[in-house]
Design a protein around this motif. Structure first.
Motif, mmCIF file in Angstrom:
data_model
loop_
_atom_site.group_PDB
_atom_site.id
_atom_site.type_symbol
_atom_site.label_atom_id
_atom_site.label_comp_id
_atom_site.label_asym_id
_atom_site.label_seq_id
_atom_site.Cartn_x
_atom_site.Cartn_y
_atom_site.Cartn_z
ATOM 1 N N THR A 9 -45.973 32.961 -3.323
ATOM 2 C CA THR A 9 -45.364 31.627 -3.448
ATOM 3 C C THR A 9 -44.530 31.323 -2.216
ATOM 4 O O THR A 9 -44.594 30.221 -1.650
ATOM 5 C CB THR A 9 -44.483 31.548 -4.711
ATOM 6 O OG1 THR A 9 -45.296 31.750 -5.870
ATOM 7 C CG2 THR A 9 -43.804 30.190 -4.816
ATOM 8 N N LYS A 14 -49.174 19.240 2.101
ATOM 9 C CA LYS A 14 -48.987 19.538 0.685
ATOM 10 C C LYS A 14 -50.148 20.367 0.131
ATOM 11 O O LYS A 14 -50.134 20.745 -1.040
ATOM 12 C CB LYS A 14 -48.863 18.240 -0.112
ATOM 13 C CG LYS A 14 -47.612 17.433 0.214
ATOM 14 C CD LYS A 14 -46.353 18.176 -0.194
ATOM 15 C CE LYS A 14 -45.106 17.318 0.040
ATOM 16 N NZ LYS A 14 -43.871 18.044 -0.320
ATOM 17 N N LEU A 73 -49.250 21.789 -3.305
ATOM 18 C CA LEU A 73 -47.810 21.880 -3.505
ATOM 19 C C LEU A 73 -47.207 20.510 -3.756
ATOM 20 O O LEU A 73 -47.651 19.510 -3.195
ATOM 21 C CB LEU A 73 -47.148 22.508 -2.275
ATOM 22 C CG LEU A 73 -47.652 23.890 -1.858
ATOM 23 C CD1 LEU A 73 -46.975 24.319 -0.574
ATOM 24 C CD2 LEU A 73 -47.393 24.908 -2.959
ATOM 25 N N PHE A 109 -47.422 27.671 -8.708
ATOM 26 C CA PHE A 109 -48.250 28.515 -7.845
ATOM 27 C C PHE A 109 -49.087 29.469 -8.685
ATOM 28 O O PHE A 109 -50.302 29.603 -8.476
ATOM 29 C CB PHE A 109 -47.393 29.315 -6.862
ATOM 30 C CG PHE A 109 -48.198 30.263 -6.013
ATOM 31 C CD1 PHE A 109 -48.702 29.858 -4.791
ATOM 32 C CD2 PHE A 109 -48.499 31.556 -6.448
ATOM 33 C CE1 PHE A 109 -49.487 30.711 -4.019
ATOM 34 C CE2 PHE A 109 -49.275 32.411 -5.694
ATOM 35 C CZ PHE A 109 -49.765 31.990 -4.473
ATOM 36 N N LYS A 121 -41.438 26.002 -9.313
ATOM 37 C CA LYS A 121 -42.213 26.267 -8.095
ATOM 38 C C LYS A 121 -43.101 27.496 -8.281
ATOM 39 O O LYS A 121 -44.294 27.480 -7.948
ATOM 40 C CB LYS A 121 -41.251 26.470 -6.918
ATOM 41 C CG LYS A 121 -41.926 26.775 -5.588
ATOM 42 C CD LYS A 121 -40.924 27.248 -4.546
ATOM 43 C CE LYS A 121 -39.944 26.174 -4.171
ATOM 44 N NZ LYS A 121 -39.081 26.598 -3.024
ATOM 45 N N HIS A 154 -45.202 28.172 0.581
ATOM 46 C CA HIS A 154 -44.182 27.171 0.911
ATOM 47 C C HIS A 154 -43.704 27.299 2.353
ATOM 48 O O HIS A 154 -43.339 26.298 2.981
ATOM 49 C CB HIS A 154 -43.026 27.271 -0.076
ATOM 50 C CG HIS A 154 -43.343 26.661 -1.408
ATOM 51 N ND1 HIS A 154 -43.088 25.347 -1.709
ATOM 52 C CD2 HIS A 154 -43.946 27.184 -2.516
ATOM 53 C CE1 HIS A 154 -43.500 25.081 -2.947
ATOM 54 N NE2 HIS A 154 -44.022 26.181 -3.451
#
Length: 416
Positions: A195, A208, A245, A258, A254, A199
């Protein structure tokens, strides 16, 4: 055809014996390193796939045993299996016992035949639809100089950039908090590490939709009747991961998003390359080949130091019982320096180093500016520490007051 290729594995000299007992002890290490380099160059796919070398250093000195195995028939997981079996056999023989036979699992031949059948099965055809439905066209590169990557792959050494790396380390307190627990809430270390990677990439390229290739050991227990847990061979695979994302509020949201998308990958991604290369349907092969290869290869190496058997724990407590350990000498160069890192634009290796989670990002300077990769690595560290801090207990008001009081008292003494 797969069957024929597996059956035609060439072999050569199995064991070489090298007597270095007449050489002064202080020169032996250098000689071993020099000879290891020479032995490494003797492997050839059509003639010699493995070589073992025993170095005799003389009486009252531990010898050295060099294992060289072509990556075409062996991967890192296989090496762990082999060393475990070798250690158990040597340990048993040292005690005058008969070494136990290792447990059997699905053979490479059986696995190859299964993948061939799977690629043409209804389940395999449905899986191909999953891969081609993802938003590959919306991903963005991190590369500063895409033309440099093409130059590196051209085969012309004069056009190749210089191999470079950057690294970052998660703070010791954060690392220990995660590693000691093995998971945070319902999320595994792997969930957290990947994750953070997704990001970090998005923060650099502004997209994204993020993709990367993830190295898998290729042995996930996803098919009934297939057990690859003790199968030696090159089963390791690269699984493409694509994540969409959004601006999720909260660390756990978050992570959950994921994990939801990652777990949606069919059969842990085992079928991707089977469909790409083995399907008898030409249209499926074409569609799978049209999926762009992610520029970043992620190699997450879990920390297995805590997963010890009772026998392992006994050896750790009484190291004199160990029959062998990793030697200090170099095992030789496993690939030409000029060829390193040419098959992928960059490779990020995530592992545990001296109790701290770390990332080492390798790339070539004619593909990326160093600042670009350094920024991505620093964002990964930042994301990791933010996630871990979310799960760490907050100090009570009283504890904070005591800490402030001790600080003020210390300051007053220094200034008094």
């Amino acid at each position: 055809m797969l069957d024929e290729r597996i059956a035609a594995v060439p072999t050569g000299s199995v064991l070489d014996l090298v007597d270095l007992s007449q050489i002064p002890a202080k020169l032996q290490s250098a000689r071993i390193a020099h000879m290891a380099n020479e032995f490494q160059t003797t492997l050839e796919f059509s003639k010699q796939l493995y070589r073992f070398v025993r170095f005799d250093l003389g009486p009252n000195r531990a010898g050295r045993f060099l294992l060289i195995i072509h990556h075409a028939v062996f991967d890192g997981y296989s090496m762990l299996l082999m060393l475990q079996d070798l250690h158990d056999k040597v340990h048993a023989l040292g005690k005058g016992e008969i070494p136990p036979a290792p447990a059997e699992s699905t053979s490479v031949r059986e696995w190859a035949a299964f993948l061939q059948r799977y690629s043409d099965s209804p389940e395999g055809i449905r899986e191909s639809a999953y891969w081609t439905s993802l938003r590959w066209q919306d991903t963005r590169d991190l590369m500063d100089y895409p033309q440099g990557f093409l130059s590196n792959k051209s085969g012309k050494e004069a056009f190749r950039g210089t191999e470079t790396e950057v690294s970052q380390y998660v703070g010791l307190e954060h690392s220990q908090f995660l590693l000691e627990r093995g998971r945070l809430g319902s999320f595994s270390i792997s969930d957290i590490v990947l994750t953070a990677m997704a990001h970090a990439i998005a923060r650099v390229n502004g997209s994204k939709v993020v993709s990367f290739d993830l190295i898998s050991n290729g042995r996930a227990p996803v098919f009934r009747g297939i057990d690859l847990s003790r199968t030696m061979g090159w089963l390791a695979d690269n699984v493409p991961v694509l994540i969409e994302l959004e601006d999720y509020s909260g660390v756990e949201n978050k992570l959950a998003e994921f994990v939801k998308q990652f777990n949606a990958i069919p059969n842990s991604g085992v079928g991707f390359n089977a469909l790409k290369y083995l399907s008898s349907d030409e249209k499926i092969r074409e569609r799978m080949h049209a999926i762009p290869v992610p520029e970043i290869l992620v190699n997450y190496i879990p920390d297995v130091s805590g997963a010890m058997s009772p026998h392992d724990k006994e050896l750790k407590e009484r190291p004199e019982q160990l029959q062998f350990r990793v030697a200090k000498e170099s095992h030789g160069q496993t690939e030409p320096p000029a060829d390193k890192g040419l098959h992928r634009a960059s490779c990020a290796t995530i592992s545990v180093v001296k109790g701290r989670l770390s990332i080492v990002w390798n790339f070539r300077d004619n593909v990326y500016q160093k600042d670009t990769v350094a920024l991505a690595a620093s964002y990964w560290k930042e994301e990791m520490e933010q996630i871990i801090a979310h799960f760490q207990p907050r100090p009570s008001v009283a504890a904070q007051a005591r800490r402030i009081g001790r600080y003020l008292s210390s300051s007053l003494r220094k200034n008094g």
